[in-house]
Design a protein around this motif. Sequence first.
Motif, short mmCIF file in Angstrom:
data_model
loop_
_atom_site.label_atom_id
_atom_site.label_comp_id
_atom_site.label_asym_id
_atom_site.label_seq_id
_atom_site.Cartn_x
_atom_site.Cartn_y
_atom_site.Cartn_z
N THR A 31 0.81 -1.21 0.00
CA THR A 31 0.00 0.00 0.00
C THR A 31 0.85 1.27 0.00
O THR A 31 0.32 2.36 -0.20
CB THR A 31 -0.94 0.04 1.22
OG1 THR A 31 -0.15 -0.10 2.40
CG2 THR A 31 -1.96 -1.07 1.14
N MET A 32 2.15 1.12 0.19
CA MET A 32 3.03 2.29 0.16
C MET A 32 3.51 2.58 -1.26
O MET A 32 4.18 3.57 -1.52
CB MET A 32 4.25 2.08 1.07
CG MET A 32 3.91 1.76 2.52
SD MET A 32 2.79 2.98 3.25
CE MET A 32 3.89 4.37 3.40
N ASN A 33 3.23 1.68 -2.17
CA ASN A 33 3.68 1.83 -3.55
C ASN A 33 2.53 2.38 -4.41
O ASN A 33 1.37 1.98 -4.21
CB ASN A 33 4.13 0.46 -4.09
CG ASN A 33 4.85 0.56 -5.42
OD1 ASN A 33 4.81 1.59 -6.10
ND2 ASN A 33 5.52 -0.51 -5.79
N LEU A 34 2.86 3.30 -5.31
CA LEU A 34 1.84 3.78 -6.25
C LEU A 34 1.13 2.59 -6.89
O LEU A 34 -0.10 2.56 -6.98
CB LEU A 34 2.51 4.64 -7.33
CG LEU A 34 1.57 5.21 -8.38
CD1 LEU A 34 0.95 6.51 -7.92
CD2 LEU A 34 2.32 5.43 -9.71
N CYS A 35 1.92 1.61 -7.35
CA CYS A 35 1.33 0.39 -7.92
C CYS A 35 1.10 -0.59 -6.78
O CYS A 35 1.90 -1.48 -6.52
CB CYS A 35 2.26 -0.19 -8.99
SG CYS A 35 1.51 -1.56 -9.88
N TRP A 36 -0.04 -0.42 -6.11
CA TRP A 36 -0.32 -1.13 -4.86
C TRP A 36 -0.53 -2.62 -5.05
O TRP A 36 -0.52 -3.38 -4.08
CB TRP A 36 -1.53 -0.51 -4.17
CG TRP A 36 -2.74 -0.38 -5.05
CD1 TRP A 36 -3.09 0.70 -5.79
CD2 TRP A 36 -3.73 -1.39 -5.33
NE1 TRP A 36 -4.23 0.44 -6.50
CE2 TRP A 36 -4.64 -0.83 -6.23
CE3 TRP A 36 -3.92 -2.69 -4.88
CZ2 TRP A 36 -5.74 -1.53 -6.71
CZ3 TRP A 36 -5.00 -3.41 -5.36
CH2 TRP A 36 -5.90 -2.82 -6.27
N ASP A 70 6.88 9.17 -15.92
CA ASP A 70 5.99 10.21 -15.40
C ASP A 70 4.98 9.64 -14.39
O ASP A 70 4.27 8.66 -14.67
CB ASP A 70 5.23 10.84 -16.58
CG ASP A 70 4.39 12.01 -16.15
OD1 ASP A 70 4.93 13.13 -16.10
OD2 ASP A 70 3.20 11.80 -15.84
N LYS A 71 4.90 10.28 -13.25
CA LYS A 71 4.04 9.77 -12.17
C LYS A 71 2.55 9.82 -12.55
O LYS A 71 1.78 8.92 -12.19
CB LYS A 71 4.28 10.57 -10.89
CG LYS A 71 3.57 9.99 -9.68
CD LYS A 71 3.94 10.72 -8.41
CE LYS A 71 3.26 10.08 -7.20
NZ LYS A 71 3.65 10.75 -5.96
N VAL A 72 2.16 10.86 -13.26
CA VAL A 72 0.75 10.98 -13.63
C VAL A 72 0.35 9.85 -14.59
O VAL A 72 -0.72 9.24 -14.45
CB VAL A 72 0.48 12.37 -14.28
CG1 VAL A 72 -0.94 12.44 -14.83
CG2 VAL A 72 0.72 13.47 -13.25
N ILE A 73 1.23 9.56 -15.54
CA ILE A 73 0.95 8.46 -16.48
C ILE A 73 0.91 7.13 -15.71
O ILE A 73 0.01 6.30 -15.92
CB ILE A 73 2.03 8.41 -17.59
CG1 ILE A 73 2.04 9.71 -18.39
CG2 ILE A 73 1.82 7.19 -18.50
CD1 ILE A 73 0.75 10.02 -19.10
N ALA A 74 1.88 6.94 -14.84
CA ALA A 74 1.92 5.70 -14.05
C ALA A 74 0.64 5.54 -13.23
O ALA A 74 0.05 4.46 -13.18
CB ALA A 74 3.14 5.71 -13.14
N ALA A 75 0.19 6.63 -12.62
CA ALA A 75 -1.02 6.57 -11.79
C ALA A 75 -2.25 6.25 -12.64
O ALA A 75 -3.14 5.50 -12.20
CB ALA A 75 -1.21 7.90 -11.05
N LYS A 76 -2.29 6.78 -13.85
CA LYS A 76 -3.43 6.47 -14.73
C LYS A 76 -3.41 5.00 -15.15
O LYS A 76 -4.46 4.36 -15.29
CB LYS A 76 -3.43 7.39 -15.97
CG LYS A 76 -3.91 8.81 -15.68
CD LYS A 76 -4.03 9.66 -16.95
CE LYS A 76 -5.24 9.32 -17.78
NZ LYS A 76 -5.39 10.22 -18.96
N MET A 77 -2.22 4.48 -15.35
CA MET A 77 -2.12 3.05 -15.70
C MET A 77 -2.59 2.16 -14.53
O MET A 77 -3.29 1.17 -14.74
CB MET A 77 -0.68 2.70 -16.07
CG MET A 77 -0.22 3.36 -17.35
SD MET A 77 1.51 2.93 -17.74
CE MET A 77 1.32 1.23 -18.30
N VAL A 78 -2.18 2.54 -13.34
CA VAL A 78 -2.60 1.80 -12.14
C VAL A 78 -4.13 1.83 -12.04
O VAL A 78 -4.78 0.82 -11.77
CB VAL A 78 -1.95 2.39 -10.87
CG1 VAL A 78 -2.62 1.86 -9.62
CG2 VAL A 78 -0.45 2.06 -10.86
N LYS A 79 -4.66 3.00 -12.29
CA LYS A 79 -6.12 3.16 -12.26
C LYS A 79 -6.78 2.23 -13.28
O LYS A 79 -7.80 1.59 -13.00
CB LYS A 79 -6.44 4.62 -12.56
CG LYS A 79 -7.90 4.94 -12.70
CD LYS A 79 -8.56 4.98 -11.37
CE LYS A 79 -10.03 5.28 -11.48
NZ LYS A 79 -10.71 4.98 -10.23
#
Lengths: 338, 338
Positions: free
Chosen positions: A70-75, A239-248
């Motif tokens: 849960t501490m990782n962007l890619c949880w 890019d963190k925003v791209i990574a976060a969108k992929m996780v989503k």
Amino acid sequence: MVVGLVETAVPTAKSTISSVVKKPTFLSSDPIINVARGDPTIYEPYWKKMGDRCKVVIAGDEFMSYFCNTMNLCWFLLPELDNAIRTLHRVVGNAMVDDDRFIIVGNGSTQLFHALLYALSSPDLPEPINVVAAAPFYSSYPEETKFLQSKLYKWAGDANCYDKDEPYIEVVTSPNNPDGSIRGTVVNREGSKAIHDLAYYWPQYAPITSKADHDAMLFTFSKATGHAGTRIGWAIVKDKVIAAKMVKFIEVSSIGVSREAQLRAAKILGVIADDCRNPDHKGENLFQYGRRLMSERWGKLREVGMKSNGVFSACQSTHEIIANSPANTLIQTLLLHG
Amino acid sequence: MVVGLVETAVPTAKSTISSVVKKPTFLSSDPIINVARGDPTIYEPYWKKMGDRCKVVIAGDEFMSYFCNTMNLCWFLLPELDNAIRTLHRVVGNAMVDDDRFIIVGNGSTQLFHALLYALSSPDLPEPINVVAAAPFYSSYPEETKFLQSKLYKWAGDANCYDKDEPYIEVVTSPNNPDGSIRGTVVNREGSKAIHDLAYYWPQYAPITSKADHDAMLFTFSKATGHAGTRIGWAIVKDKVIAAKMVKFIEVSSIGVSREAQLRAAKILGVIADDCRNPDHKGENLFQYGRRLMSERWGKLREVGMKSNGVFSACQSTHEIIANSPANTLIQTLLLHG
């Protein structure tokens, strides 16, 4: 992402895998090289020799949680797999994986391709963003892009012919499937976005000349090691925003990626890295083994080609493979057929 | 498909799981019952007691192929899992699984929900097909439907208010998440299509009164057994054309489902079925264990509810749970919090 189960160099809307189901004898024993079907079990004997080193054991009460970290962007990324991926790339030197890069795991890199289309597009654009790739390209790209008729992105064909003054995403596969060529972007317009599919950028398929360091890179376990039944791919993203969108995307699509498959991938990638770093006590490492197989297969293929009186011609120079068969899938042929 | 990691009864566009990442202490130890977060590890002690019976061991050279069974329409479904699913449903009596029904495995039933939206929609319709569910519904349905802005389907809100004279798909969750009610379709117009999400139609959550026999039914391993990290769901589908379209969806989305996760699910479902059939030599089977836990938790919840001076009121009658908390997720609360 370049998996090429059943593929041609020509884009097709028809399911390529479904045809296998209709004709289950997909690995023919007849003397014709079937470049349209295959299954990458080439490395099976290698892994058999590894014995218990690659065995995984999972107890009934393990992996009950949705969450890996849960501490990782890619949880949903298992820390062991994160570590194994970064370690192997560092040992091989084929991709930049500094700690500021995000690793996103997917159910095969196919899912990550979809995730990147989503992450690189924008609901704010008046029109779907164009997706292009230089021909010949992996035959599934058009279908994967068009499949759900998204208003976010659309398939726009051969990058070599792309002349629209509109936003676009260029898919670059290097080494390329089907022809094995080393590639870069061809459109090169300011503000462009790219997906770099590096499924085959491993030492058994290509000379590793530098650490790839693109904004968004895809790798797949199936081509790195031959474990196609383990649906594990990973993206390396700056890019963190791209990574976060992929996780989503992966959250909404499948609520993550099976832990069992991740554990196994971590174990096997770890063994490969260990054997590369400690060459003294082992025989061939996977890459040496794979490279020898590719060379042997290339020899056979050339022989068949010569006997076939010009049905196809091909040359190989530092793993640059060019073929002009109407439905060539040379990398696949080398990989899948002995 | 009803997984409810982080959810409210109100549709929301915001990622529900991402918020967990921001606040990693998602399982609070404070006395407030947190109905908005959770992780179904409730059954962990049960599986721990099973010891080696549920252990899986996978060698390095196993599962190298993309294909699980080329003779099956769902070519990526492990025969052992197919068999375990059918056997367990027969033992429990909660769903019709005659041999003319197709089993489709997915990366969680979330992926199968997407596959069904694709399979039940049609590119020939002039407009996207409407997707509805009777409120209160699982909060992720709207997001999952709207996510990629497909031209094939669109979210159309509360089924109770649906009065358009247009084609539609109704999503029915029974027992329902969030309120636990037993449900059927509410629109009931000729030519309608339905997705029956039966994630909680197991003996620990609801009385099993009949074999469900709808055209398209979804189940998920995470709610049946608590193995949320194993992304395995399955659909039971009557129509071959629909089943084939779902297979196609999973092929294009992720080229199948990890074999490791399937193997483990097959093993665990098999143990449950064995214990149900042979009750003499064991203690509680999973369903008895789960039912006892649910009852205990229900008791605690009611106690808290009484002390809370009417912040919420609830009643339980043969597992029909009604709550009027503004953000109630009673099934989740029972399942996730002791």
